[in-house]
Design a protein around this motif. Structure first.
Motif, PDB file in Angstrom:
ATOM      1  N   GLY A   9      -8.480   7.095   0.005  1.00 11.00           N
ATOM      2  CA  GLY A   9      -7.636   6.059  -0.566  1.00 11.00           C
ATOM      3  C   GLY A   9      -8.340   5.334  -1.708  1.00 11.00           C
ATOM      4  O   GLY A   9      -9.516   5.542  -1.969  1.00 11.00           O
ATOM      5  N   GLY A  10      -7.584   4.496  -2.394  1.00  6.68           N
ATOM      6  CA  GLY A  10      -8.160   3.733  -3.492  1.00  6.68           C
ATOM      7  C   GLY A  10      -7.098   3.142  -4.371  1.00  6.68           C
ATOM      8  O   GLY A  10      -5.920   3.085  -4.005  1.00  6.68           O
ATOM      9  N   LEU A  11      -7.540   2.685  -5.534  1.00  8.13           N
ATOM     10  CA  LEU A  11      -6.656   2.080  -6.525  1.00  8.13           C
ATOM     11  C   LEU A  11      -6.400   3.095  -7.634  1.00  8.13           C
ATOM     12  O   LEU A  11      -7.340   3.689  -8.176  1.00  8.13           O
ATOM     13  CB  LEU A  11      -7.309   0.819  -7.090  1.00  8.13           C
ATOM     14  CG  LEU A  11      -6.603   0.135  -8.256  1.00  8.13           C
ATOM     15  CD1 LEU A  11      -5.239  -0.390  -7.818  1.00  8.13           C
ATOM     16  CD2 LEU A  11      -7.467  -0.993  -8.809  1.00  8.13           C
ATOM     17  N   VAL A  12      -5.132   3.275  -7.975  1.00  6.88           N
ATOM     18  CA  VAL A  12      -4.761   4.233  -9.004  1.00  6.88           C
ATOM     19  C   VAL A  12      -3.605   3.661  -9.808  1.00  6.88           C
ATOM     20  O   VAL A  12      -2.799   2.878  -9.278  1.00  6.88           O
ATOM     21  CB  VAL A  12      -4.401   5.597  -8.372  1.00  6.88           C
ATOM     22  CG1 VAL A  12      -3.174   5.487  -7.489  1.00  6.88           C
ATOM     23  CG2 VAL A  12      -4.223   6.682  -9.416  1.00  6.88           C
ATOM     24  N   TRP A  36       1.702  12.265   8.641  1.00 11.35           N
ATOM     25  CA  TRP A  36       1.208  11.183   7.787  1.00 11.35           C
ATOM     26  C   TRP A  36       2.261  10.073   7.796  1.00 11.35           C
ATOM     27  O   TRP A  36       3.457  10.339   7.611  1.00 11.35           O
ATOM     28  CB  TRP A  36       0.967  11.662   6.369  1.00 11.35           C
ATOM     29  CG  TRP A  36      -0.259  12.492   6.201  1.00 11.35           C
ATOM     30  CD1 TRP A  36      -0.349  13.846   6.230  1.00 11.35           C
ATOM     31  CD2 TRP A  36      -1.590  12.017   5.958  1.00 11.35           C
ATOM     32  NE1 TRP A  36      -1.645  14.249   6.037  1.00 11.35           N
ATOM     33  CE2 TRP A  36      -2.432  13.135   5.864  1.00 11.35           C
ATOM     34  CE3 TRP A  36      -2.161  10.747   5.817  1.00 11.35           C
ATOM     35  CZ2 TRP A  36      -3.807  13.040   5.630  1.00 11.35           C
ATOM     36  CZ3 TRP A  36      -3.517  10.638   5.583  1.00 11.35           C
ATOM     37  CH2 TRP A  36      -4.326  11.771   5.488  1.00 11.35           C
ATOM     38  N   PHE A  37       1.795   8.885   7.986  1.00 15.13           N
ATOM     39  CA  PHE A  37       2.648   7.699   7.963  1.00 15.13           C
ATOM     40  C   PHE A  37       2.024   6.683   7.022  1.00 15.13           C
ATOM     41  O   PHE A  37       0.852   6.778   6.667  1.00 15.13           O
ATOM     42  CB  PHE A  37       2.764   7.090   9.367  1.00 15.13           C
ATOM     43  CG  PHE A  37       3.545   7.939  10.327  1.00 15.13           C
ATOM     44  CD1 PHE A  37       2.953   9.017  10.962  1.00 15.13           C
ATOM     45  CD2 PHE A  37       4.876   7.655  10.593  1.00 15.13           C
ATOM     46  CE1 PHE A  37       3.682   9.813  11.837  1.00 15.13           C
ATOM     47  CE2 PHE A  37       5.605   8.442  11.471  1.00 15.13           C
ATOM     48  CZ  PHE A  37       5.005   9.518  12.085  1.00 15.13           C
ATOM     49  N   ARG A  38       2.823   5.711   6.622  1.00 15.49           N
ATOM     50  CA  ARG A  38       2.294   4.628   5.800  1.00 15.49           C
ATOM     51  C   ARG A  38       2.939   3.313   6.196  1.00 15.49           C
ATOM     52  O   ARG A  38       4.056   3.285   6.711  1.00 15.49           O
ATOM     53  CB  ARG A  38       2.500   4.902   4.311  1.00 15.49           C
ATOM     54  CG  ARG A  38       3.953   4.922   3.872  1.00 15.49           C
ATOM     55  CD  ARG A  38       4.046   5.376   2.414  1.00 15.49           C
ATOM     56  NE  ARG A  38       5.417   5.362   1.921  1.00 15.49           N
ATOM     57  CZ  ARG A  38       5.790   5.819   0.730  1.00 15.49           C
ATOM     58  NH1 ARG A  38       4.889   6.340  -0.105  1.00 15.49           N
ATOM     59  NH2 ARG A  38       7.063   5.752   0.366  1.00 15.49           N
ATOM     60  N   ASP A  88       4.544   3.227  -3.570  1.00 18.12           N
ATOM     61  CA  ASP A  88       3.725   4.018  -2.646  1.00 18.12           C
ATOM     62  C   ASP A  88       2.548   3.223  -2.095  1.00 18.12           C
ATOM     63  O   ASP A  88       1.815   3.715  -1.240  1.00 18.12           O
ATOM     64  CB  ASP A  88       3.198   5.274  -3.350  1.00 18.12           C
ATOM     65  CG  ASP A  88       4.296   6.233  -3.758  1.00 18.12           C
ATOM     66  OD1 ASP A  88       4.221   6.793  -4.866  1.00 18.12           O
ATOM     67  OD2 ASP A  88       5.237   6.434  -2.954  1.00 18.12           O
ATOM     68  N   THR A  89       2.354   2.013  -2.575  1.00 16.40           N
ATOM     69  CA  THR A  89       1.272   1.170  -2.087  1.00 16.40           C
ATOM     70  C   THR A  89       1.441   0.893  -0.603  1.00 16.40           C
ATOM     71  O   THR A  89       2.490   0.417  -0.163  1.00 16.40           O
ATOM     72  CB  THR A  89       1.235  -0.153  -2.859  1.00 16.40           C
ATOM     73  OG1 THR A  89       0.898   0.112  -4.227  1.00 16.40           O
ATOM     74  CG2 THR A  89       0.206  -1.112  -2.269  1.00 16.40           C
ATOM     75  N   ALA A  90       0.418   1.212   0.177  1.00 18.91           N
ATOM     76  CA  ALA A  90       0.497   1.077   1.637  1.00 18.91           C
ATOM     77  C   ALA A  90      -0.845   1.458   2.242  1.00 18.91           C
ATOM     78  O   ALA A  90      -1.719   1.999   1.560  1.00 18.91           O
ATOM     79  CB  ALA A  90       1.586   1.979   2.204  1.00 18.91           C
ATOM     80  N   VAL A 118      -4.053   2.656   0.016  1.00 20.50           N
ATOM     81  CA  VAL A 118      -3.677   3.209  -1.291  1.00 20.50           C
ATOM     82  C   VAL A 118      -2.957   2.110  -2.056  1.00 20.50           C
ATOM     83  O   VAL A 118      -1.971   1.553  -1.562  1.00 20.50           O
ATOM     84  CB  VAL A 118      -2.774   4.444  -1.131  1.00 20.50           C
ATOM     85  CG1 VAL A 118      -2.211   4.877  -2.485  1.00 20.50           C
ATOM     86  CG2 VAL A 118      -3.543   5.576  -0.471  1.00 20.50           C
ATOM     87  N   THR A 119      -3.445   1.800  -3.224  1.00 21.37           N
ATOM     88  CA  THR A 119      -2.822   0.795  -4.076  1.00 21.37           C
ATOM     89  C   THR A 119      -2.499   1.413  -5.432  1.00 21.37           C
ATOM     90  O   THR A 119      -3.382   1.987  -6.070  1.00 21.37           O
ATOM     91  CB  THR A 119      -3.747  -0.418  -4.273  1.00 21.37           C
ATOM     92  OG1 THR A 119      -4.100  -0.962  -2.984  1.00 21.37           O
ATOM     93  CG2 THR A 119      -3.061  -1.495  -5.095  1.00 21.37           C
TER      94      THR A 119
END
Length: 122
Positions: A9-12, A36-38, A88-90, A118-119
């Motif tokens: 994960g990370g910032l994109v 996969w869940f968020r 999609d941020t989660a 994930v941001t």
């Protein structure tokens, strides 16, 4: 018992890509369904996609942008995320278990990772 550890994960920026990994230890992944869940900020956990030995399936919101793959030799499942959007941020979680047809619900999954953030910035 199965222990799951997510990473990647990370910032994109919007339009970018990330690949999440879910590594399992304790037993082989190969016979388990992996989902996969968020969980977006302030919202409930939602289904992203699933991989079993016979099929994959995705939520409509990610279809065509996300893809799940497996490396059974490394006991690892990947979530490739392309064309990322701010929505999609989660926190993204992988889960595993003998799930059956209710794979879109988090309830049947017996094993969960700790999640990875994930941001996506606009």
């Amino acid at each position: 018992q199965v222990q799951l550890v997510e990473s990647g994960g990370g910032l994109v920026q919007a339009g970018g890509s990330l690949r999440l990994s879910c590594a399992a230890s304790g037993r082989s992944f190969s016979t388990l369904t992996v989902g996969w869940f968020r969980q977006p900020p302030g919202k409930e956990r939602e289904f992203v996609g699933v991989s079993s030995f016979s099929f994959t399936s995705y939520a409509d919101s990610v279809k065509g942008r996300f893809a799940i793959s497996r490396d059974n030799a490394k006991n690892t499942v990947f979530l490739q995320m392309n064309s990322l959007k701010p929505d999609d941020t989660a926190i993204y979680y992988c889960a595993a278990g003998n799930v059956g047809p209710a794979f879109r619900s988090p309830t049947p999954y017996g094993y969960w990772g700790q999640g990875t953030q994930v941001t996506v910035s606009s």
